[in-house]
Design a protein around this motif. Structure first.
Motif, PDB file in Angstrom:
ATOM      1  N   MET A 155      16.425  11.424   9.326  1.00 53.27           N
ATOM      2  CA  MET A 155      15.607  11.033   8.170  1.00 53.27           C
ATOM      3  C   MET A 155      16.478  10.572   7.004  1.00 53.27           C
ATOM      4  SD  MET A 155      12.280  13.555   8.139  1.00 53.27           S
ATOM      5  CE  MET A 155      13.165  15.115   8.203  1.00 53.27           C
ATOM      6  N   LEU A 156      17.622  11.225   6.815  1.00 57.58           N
ATOM      7  CA  LEU A 156      18.537  10.798   5.766  1.00 57.58           C
ATOM      8  C   LEU A 156      19.142   9.441   6.109  1.00 57.58           C
ATOM      9  CD1 LEU A 156      20.334  14.187   4.986  1.00 57.58           C
ATOM     10  CD2 LEU A 156      18.489  13.099   3.701  1.00 57.58           C
ATOM     11  N   ALA A 157      19.420   9.224   7.397  1.00 55.06           N
ATOM     12  CA  ALA A 157      19.929   7.911   7.819  1.00 55.06           C
ATOM     13  C   ALA A 157      18.874   6.831   7.597  1.00 55.06           C
ATOM     14  CB  ALA A 157      20.338   7.967   9.291  1.00 55.06           C
ATOM     15  N   PHE A 158      17.622   7.170   7.860  1.00 53.65           N
ATOM     16  CA  PHE A 158      16.540   6.209   7.615  1.00 53.65           C
ATOM     17  C   PHE A 158      16.500   5.819   6.142  1.00 53.65           C
ATOM     18  CE2 PHE A 158      12.235   5.315   6.174  1.00 53.65           C
ATOM     19  CZ  PHE A 158      11.873   4.276   7.015  1.00 53.65           C
ATOM     20  N   PHE A 159      16.616   6.812   5.254  1.00 52.42           N
ATOM     21  CA  PHE A 159      16.571   6.489   3.831  1.00 52.42           C
ATOM     22  C   PHE A 159      17.764   5.622   3.432  1.00 52.42           C
ATOM     23  CE2 PHE A 159      17.708   7.312  -0.602  1.00 52.42           C
ATOM     24  CZ  PHE A 159      16.560   6.813  -1.211  1.00 52.42           C
ATOM     25  N   VAL A 216       8.900   4.983  -3.670  1.00 52.71           N
ATOM     26  CA  VAL A 216       9.055   6.413  -3.388  1.00 52.71           C
ATOM     27  C   VAL A 216       8.799   6.678  -1.909  1.00 52.71           C
ATOM     28  CG1 VAL A 216       8.222   8.737  -3.899  1.00 52.71           C
ATOM     29  CG2 VAL A 216       8.356   7.023  -5.730  1.00 52.71           C
ATOM     30  N   LEU A 217       9.834   7.176  -1.230  1.00 49.23           N
ATOM     31  CA  LEU A 217       9.702   7.662   0.142  1.00 49.23           C
ATOM     32  C   LEU A 217       9.569   9.179   0.074  1.00 49.23           C
ATOM     33  CD1 LEU A 217       9.846   7.012   3.240  1.00 49.23           C
ATOM     34  CD2 LEU A 217      12.269   7.625   3.098  1.00 49.23           C
ATOM     35  N   LEU A 218       8.522   9.717   0.676  1.00 51.92           N
ATOM     36  CA  LEU A 218       8.218  11.146   0.583  1.00 51.92           C
ATOM     37  C   LEU A 218       8.555  11.876   1.868  1.00 51.92           C
ATOM     38  CD1 LEU A 218       6.660  13.610  -0.782  1.00 51.92           C
ATOM     39  CD2 LEU A 218       4.645  12.745   0.450  1.00 51.92           C
ATOM     40  N   TYR A 219       9.188  13.050   1.705  1.00 50.77           N
ATOM     41  CA  TYR A 219       9.211  14.027   2.804  1.00 50.77           C
ATOM     42  C   TYR A 219       8.549  15.285   2.282  1.00 50.77           C
ATOM     43  CZ  TYR A 219      10.282  17.435   6.257  1.00 50.77           C
ATOM     44  OH  TYR A 219      10.124  18.406   7.202  1.00 50.77           O
ATOM     45  N   LEU A 220       7.596  15.818   3.050  1.00 44.62           N
ATOM     46  CA  LEU A 220       6.803  16.957   2.610  1.00 44.62           C
ATOM     47  C   LEU A 220       6.910  18.096   3.616  1.00 44.62           C
ATOM     48  CD1 LEU A 220       4.524  18.173   0.751  1.00 44.62           C
ATOM     49  CD2 LEU A 220       2.888  17.035   2.283  1.00 44.62           C
ATOM     50  N   LYS A 240      19.260   0.153   1.373  1.00 43.74           N
ATOM     51  CA  LYS A 240      19.918  -1.151   1.442  1.00 43.74           C
ATOM     52  C   LYS A 240      18.906  -2.284   1.353  1.00 43.74           C
ATOM     53  CE  LYS A 240      23.695   0.630   4.312  1.00 43.74           C
ATOM     54  NZ  LYS A 240      24.297   0.630   5.673  1.00 43.74           N
ATOM     55  N   GLU A 241      17.707  -2.038   1.879  1.00 42.39           N
ATOM     56  CA  GLU A 241      16.671  -3.073   1.887  1.00 42.39           C
ATOM     57  C   GLU A 241      15.842  -3.058   0.601  1.00 42.39           C
ATOM     58  OE1 GLU A 241      16.439  -5.222   4.402  1.00 42.39           O
ATOM     59  OE2 GLU A 241      18.050  -4.208   5.515  1.00 42.39           O
ATOM     60  N   VAL A 242      15.646  -1.863   0.048  1.00 45.37           N
ATOM     61  CA  VAL A 242      14.827  -1.700  -1.160  1.00 45.37           C
ATOM     62  C   VAL A 242      15.686  -0.997  -2.200  1.00 45.37           C
ATOM     63  CG1 VAL A 242      12.668  -0.790  -2.124  1.00 45.37           C
ATOM     64  CG2 VAL A 242      12.775  -1.470   0.296  1.00 45.37           C
ATOM     65  N   LYS A 243      16.281  -1.748  -3.093  1.00 42.06           N
ATOM     66  CA  LYS A 243      17.283  -1.212  -4.020  1.00 42.06           C
ATOM     67  C   LYS A 243      16.729  -0.110  -4.909  1.00 42.06           C
ATOM     68  CE  LYS A 243      20.334  -4.057  -2.461  1.00 42.06           C
ATOM     69  NZ  LYS A 243      21.355  -3.545  -1.513  1.00 42.06           N
ATOM     70  N   LYS A 244      15.479  -0.250  -5.306  1.00 40.35           N
ATOM     71  CA  LYS A 244      14.887   0.731  -6.224  1.00 40.35           C
ATOM     72  C   LYS A 244      14.105   1.798  -5.464  1.00 40.35           C
ATOM     73  CE  LYS A 244      14.546  -2.254 -10.288  1.00 40.35           C
ATOM     74  NZ  LYS A 244      13.638  -2.788 -11.340  1.00 40.35           N
ATOM     75  N   ALA A 245      14.714   2.355  -4.443  1.00 42.21           N
ATOM     76  CA  ALA A 245      14.064   3.384  -3.632  1.00 42.21           C
ATOM     77  C   ALA A 245      14.558   4.768  -4.038  1.00 42.21           C
ATOM     78  CB  ALA A 245      14.330   3.148  -2.152  1.00 42.21           C
ATOM     79  N   LYS A 246      13.637   5.719  -4.046  1.00 43.83           N
ATOM     80  CA  LYS A 246      13.952   7.124  -4.285  1.00 43.83           C
ATOM     81  C   LYS A 246      13.381   7.945  -3.127  1.00 43.83           C
ATOM     82  CE  LYS A 246      16.085   7.244  -8.335  1.00 43.83           C
ATOM     83  NZ  LYS A 246      15.469   7.731  -9.571  1.00 43.83           N
ATOM     84  N   PHE A 247      14.105   8.996  -2.763  1.00 43.25           N
ATOM     85  CA  PHE A 247      13.664   9.897  -1.700  1.00 43.25           C
ATOM     86  C   PHE A 247      13.163  11.178  -2.356  1.00 43.25           C
ATOM     87  CE2 PHE A 247      15.013  11.625   2.776  1.00 43.25           C
ATOM     88  CZ  PHE A 247      13.674  11.816   3.078  1.00 43.25           C
TER      89      PHE A 247
END
Length: 405
Positions: free
Chosen positions: A250-254, A234-238, A259-266
């Protein structure tokens, strides 16, 4: 205690932000509640938005009564631009003079620039000690944030007016409060005879933002509610979305993270309307908002947080509240350099990584750093830099210095 000290212990606090605003509840009231038990009688004048006042005023009045704070709210006006602010300023001036005649304040503590117009007047007229709690380079923020277009002669006039007043606030106030060391260095570089400057960053309620208070059962329920699986990153933006925050970056970073962490959620927790780039898979993004009391629970779900801020001149004075909250919750963060004191905070040992640019390679380097793990627990640093108790003590030091003058 002589009569002069008795007067100085009576403080008039002026804020153009409302106590019923989220900012007022997180960054104004906690300080004042703490100071009210430190031999000071505080009267607050703030400007309240009608809808928020209707919902929150009862609770705020109760809190003020509990902490012996006198609150005199005024109605905030937003239209028409400039003229509405002049009207609010007129109302503030009248009320401040009336209150002073009733209570004989010794200190007028002004949050930001608009209220400082009244604070400077009261110092000149009544000899009151004047605190310029500047918060940041406000006039430049309005321009760099796109709120004042200098091609418009009205906004150009207003900008130049406040830049002139800024120098008067700095030179004629009895104390200046800055959010960052970087802003203080900038002011000192101007080589004007300024008042003493105290650094008091935005502070965090460490009792609320405490990872030890988060219950695993609550985390599990929230994950299920949000549709986040236990093995997902989980990548958080608050916080606020847009204006000062570099959304596309920030969207480009995600996208690179995905691509590096397949099971990532923003996970984006924001009270604002959030627009997403077309190239982002909406199934990978969770948009939500929450009450302040639940923010620590949402932060606790994060493996990391990201927030990129425009590195403009005015942002030298920026102290992002979200950074203190995230540091307090022991969550690592990815940021960009060039604003506030972020670089020195990371270099002091906070579990953060600052980017020099927004290239895919820089993104990947920060992701490698994240994958290394082993992050330091940030609570001791959070207590030192962002603790509410530390902030109250610094304000108390300013008040006591003014009494000694």
């Amino acid at each position: 205690m002589d009569n002069r000290e008795s007067e100085l212990n009576k403080v008039l606090f002026l804020s153009y932000d409302g106590l019923t605003d989220p900012l007022g509840q997180s960054q104004i009231l906690p300080y004042l509640c703490g100071l009210s038990f430190k031999e000071y009688t505080i009267t607050i004048v703030s400007f309240e938005k009608e809808d928020r006042f209707a919902k929150e005023s009862g609770r705020i009045f109760e809190l003020c009564e509990k902490h012996s704070l006198s609150w005199r709210p005024l109605k905030y006006h937003s239209y028409p631009p400039v003229l509405s602010t002049l009207y609010d300023l007129f109302q503030l001036r009248k009320l401040a003079i009336r209150l002073h005649r009733q209570k004989q304040f010794g200190i007028v503590h002004c949050r930001s620039y608009i209220t400082s117009l009244v604070g400077l007047m009261m110092k000149k007229r009544f000899g009151i000690k004047f605190i310029f709690d500047m918060r940041g380079f406000w006039a430049d923020e309005r321009v760099e944030g796109g709120l004042w277009n200098l091609n418009n002669p009205v906004f150009n006039l207003v900008y130049n007016y406040f830049k002139k007043k800024e120098k008067r606030f700095l030179t004629e106030s009895d104390y200046v409060i800055s959010l960052t060391e970087n802003a203080k260095k900038e002011i000192l570089s101007w080589k004007i005879a300024s008042a003493p400057i105290s650094i008091i960053s935005t502070c965090v309620d460490l009792e609320l933002f405490d990872p030890e208070r988060v219950k695993p059962d609550d985390q599990a329920r929230l994950r299920e509610q949000l549709g986040i699986k236990a093995d997902e990153f989980v990548l958080l933006y608050l916080g606020s979305w847009g204006t000062w925050y570099l959304i596309d970056e920030m969207l480009a970073f995600f996208s690179v993270l995905k691509k590096e962490v397949k099971k990532a959620k923003f996970l984006i927790v924001s009270p604002d309307r959030v627009e997403l780039a077309n190239y982002l898979d909406k199934n990978d993004v969770i948009l939500t908002q929450t009450a302040r009391q639940l923010v620590p629970l949402y932060i606790s779900l994060a493996n990391a947080s990201v927030f990129f801020i425009k590195p403009t001149f005015s942002k030298k004075a920026s102290s992002a509240t979200k950074m203190g909250e995230i540091v307090a919750m022991n969550v690592p963060f990815i940021v960009n350099k060039g604003w506030g004191d972020v670089e020195s905070i990371v270099n002091m040992g906070a579990s953060g990584y600052y980017l020099n640019d927004f290239t895919d390679q820089s993104f990947r380097d920060s992701i490698v750093w994240l994958s290394g793990g082993g992050f330091e627990k940030n609570r001791p640093l959070a207590t030192k830099l962002f603790g509410l108790t530390a902030g109250i003590d610094r304000y108390l030091g300013v008040y006591r210095d003014l009494i000694r003058f």
